[in-house]
Enzyme design. Structure first.
Site, PDB file in Angstrom:
ATOM      1  N   SER A 180       0.839  -1.186   0.000  1.00 13.42           N
ATOM      2  CA  SER A 180       0.000   0.000   0.000  1.00 13.42           C
ATOM      3  C   SER A 180       0.883   1.248   0.000  1.00 13.42           C
ATOM      4  O   SER A 180       1.772   1.373  -0.845  1.00 13.42           O
ATOM      5  CB  SER A 180      -0.952  -0.041   1.202  1.00 13.42           C
ATOM      6  OG  SER A 180      -2.044   0.811   1.025  1.00 13.42           O
ATOM      7  N   ASP A 296      -5.538  -4.353  -2.179  1.00 13.13           N
ATOM      8  CA  ASP A 296      -4.480  -3.768  -1.356  1.00 13.13           C
ATOM      9  C   ASP A 296      -3.568  -4.836  -0.749  1.00 13.13           C
ATOM     10  O   ASP A 296      -4.033  -5.790  -0.124  1.00 13.13           O
ATOM     11  CB  ASP A 296      -5.132  -2.949  -0.241  1.00 13.13           C
ATOM     12  CG  ASP A 296      -4.152  -2.065   0.500  1.00 13.13           C
ATOM     13  OD1 ASP A 296      -3.227  -2.616   1.138  1.00 13.13           O
ATOM     14  OD2 ASP A 296      -4.311  -0.836   0.461  1.00 13.13           O
TER      15      ASP A 296
END
Length: 504
Positions: A180, A296
């Site tokens: 991320s 993610d």
């Protein structure tokens, strides 16, 4: 996002002097063994920090957690680690090269105007650490790549020359990893961007999101900043140096560590996939990366392990360790492993913000610039304290002894417009749903979160964000509207079921 942290006046009180009650609460939340290395409260920790030998042999690696708009903490940590010679990377000339190739923007152009940190990795006077070695030693960045996806052709001549100038063993470059937001800092460091470049680019994205909102716009914002700052040879610079964590969904959620990139576009796709917060990022629950459904990277690898060989992994989390212990992610137990030997807020000084506060500020930038500066300065301070606690410095070092860039002064507290209010509400709702999911697992005494629980938490956060942002919320059987909490729960069940059936 003043609503997440309380009224501006309350924030000012917290900012200037963290309350004793908040510090006591944070200490009470912290699980046993969660204190940092060197903390006088810590128990049963080694007397010799394992980073000592790893650094001496050039085999120390660094991993950065997810964290969204908490990214200034990473910038502060990385800047100090480089200035003290712990982080060894390629030079900062790539931004200028990008501008010469026509890809420059006002953000990339800062590479020639800003004062870079110590390019040689040399430490302060009297320090025994630092780069600038002859390139000998056992540290090697060979292997460990992405053999299943094409053959890596090796670094370009220019990139190899830059690597050799970094000092240390083997290529001289510190292996990096991130998921991320952590993937963004890892790639930026591998590409040689200066801390000032990174901070300027971050502030540009903050301004964009404060003006136009962040909910369902992060792909546009992140993509624009990557296009503006990554150099033409970004793929070569990042390959086998930066490992990007991406969550693949089929046949089960798992981490794909990507460390070889075929082109600049391939690298950018990996970074955007690693940052794809379901629904929040661009409105879609999943994205496609190399033909596979992905989300993610922090969902399954909050702190991914670099593919390059290393003897010690320095974990850098922008969430305090007692917050990581409550995150609704699949890999919570792995993320906590040895985190007490790493760097995170609250390790050396009390951190006054709650998990829900931090998660909301990660999704949408805080309205007060002083919070962003607090993240930067805390990262710098924590990095110095860690280097001292690890025994890498023969004497204490002050931040004023280091050549660090001067961030712009904070502006007035931002008053959100209509678009940003929707994003603030979405971020707060998503943070609340995720924090509650993590709290449920914590109340059950679970260190590891089950796959179904994690999927439900992700889905609940996404649906809560949808409802709060004014999108069409789930309806109860018969069409009667549901309260926000029940709407999120119903959405969690629906999207969680879809997640388990989703195929590549």
């Amino acid at each position: 996002m003043a609503g997440c942290f309380g009224a501006p006046a309350a924030f000012r009180r917290t900012f200037s002097s963290p309350a004793t009650a908040a510090a006591a609460a944070a200490a009470a939340e912290a699980p046993k063994g969660s204190r940092s290395f060197g903390d006088h409260r810590a128990v049963s920790l080694p007397t010799r920090h394992p980073a000592l030998d790893a650094h001496a042999s050039g085999r120390l690696a660094i991993s950065f957690s997810g964290g969204g708009f908490l990214l200034p903490y990473f910038i502060g940590v990385a800047e100090v680690l480089e200035a003290l010679g712990v982080l060894r990377r390629a030079g900062p000339q790539c931004g200028a090269a990008h501008a010469q190739h026509g890809g420059g923007t006002p953000h990339a152009a800062h590479s020639t105007a800003s004062t870079p940190t110590s390019g040689t990795g040399s430490g302060p006077p009297g320090s025994t650490i630092g780069g600038g070695g002859d390139g000998s030693g056992p540290g090697s960045l060979t292997g460990g790549g992405d053999a299943a996806y094409g053959k890596h052709r090796g670094l370009t001549t220019a990139a190899a020359a830059a690597a050799g100038a970094g000092g240390g063993g083997g290529s001289g470059l510190t292996p990096l990893a991130g998921s991320s937001a952590g993937s963004l800092i890892a790639a930026s460091l591998a590409c040689g961007l200066t801390p000032k470049q990174m901070y300027d680019s971050f502030l540009a994205s903050v301004h964009d999101c404060r003006t136009n909102g962040s909910f369902k716009r992060l792909e546009e914002v992140v993509g624009g900043q990557l296009e503006a700052t990554l150099p033409p040879d970004a793929a070569e610079r990042c390959s086998r140096v930066a490992t990007i964590g991406v969550t693949r969904l089929w046949p089960r959620p798992r981490t794909k560590r990507v460390s070889v990139f075929t082109s600049r576009d391939d690298l950018m796709s990996a970074l955007k996939a690693s940052c794809h917060i379901p629904r929040y990022f661009n409105g879609s629950f999943t994205t496609s990366f190399r033909g596979r459904s992905s989300i993610d990277g922090g969902v399954t690898a909050l702190l991914p392990v670099p593919a390059a060989p290393h003897d010690f992994l320095l974990k850098v989390s922008c969430f305090p360790r007692h917050h990581v212990a409550k995150l609704p992610v699949l890999n919570r137990k792995a993320a906590l492993r040895s985190l007490e030997l790493g760097i995170s807020p609250g390790a050396y000084e009390p951190w006054p913000y709650t998990l829900q506060d931090m998660m909301a500020a990660a999704l949408h930038p805080h309205a007060d610039d002083r919070f962003l500066l607090q993240l930067l300065e805390t990262g710098r301070s924590d990095a110095v304290r860690w280097v001292e606690a690890a025994g890498l410095l023969p004497a204490p070092v002050r931040l004023t002894d280091l050549k660090l860039f001067a961030p712009p002064p904070p502006g007035p507290v931002h008053e959100p417009g209509r678009a940003e209010k929707a994003s603030e509400a979405a971020a707060a709702a998503a943070a609340g749903a995720a924090a509650e999911a993590g709290a449920k697992a914590d109340r059950r005494g679970e260190v590891a979160v089950g796959g179904k629980d994690a999927a439900a938490a992700v889905a609940a956060a996404a649906e809560a964000a949808e409802a709060a942002a004014g999108e069409q919320a789930p309806a109860a059987p018969g069409g009667a509207p549901l309260p926000p909490g029940e709407a999120a729960a119903l959405g969690a069940a629906a999207v969680g079921a879809a997640l388990t059936k989703h195929k590549a």
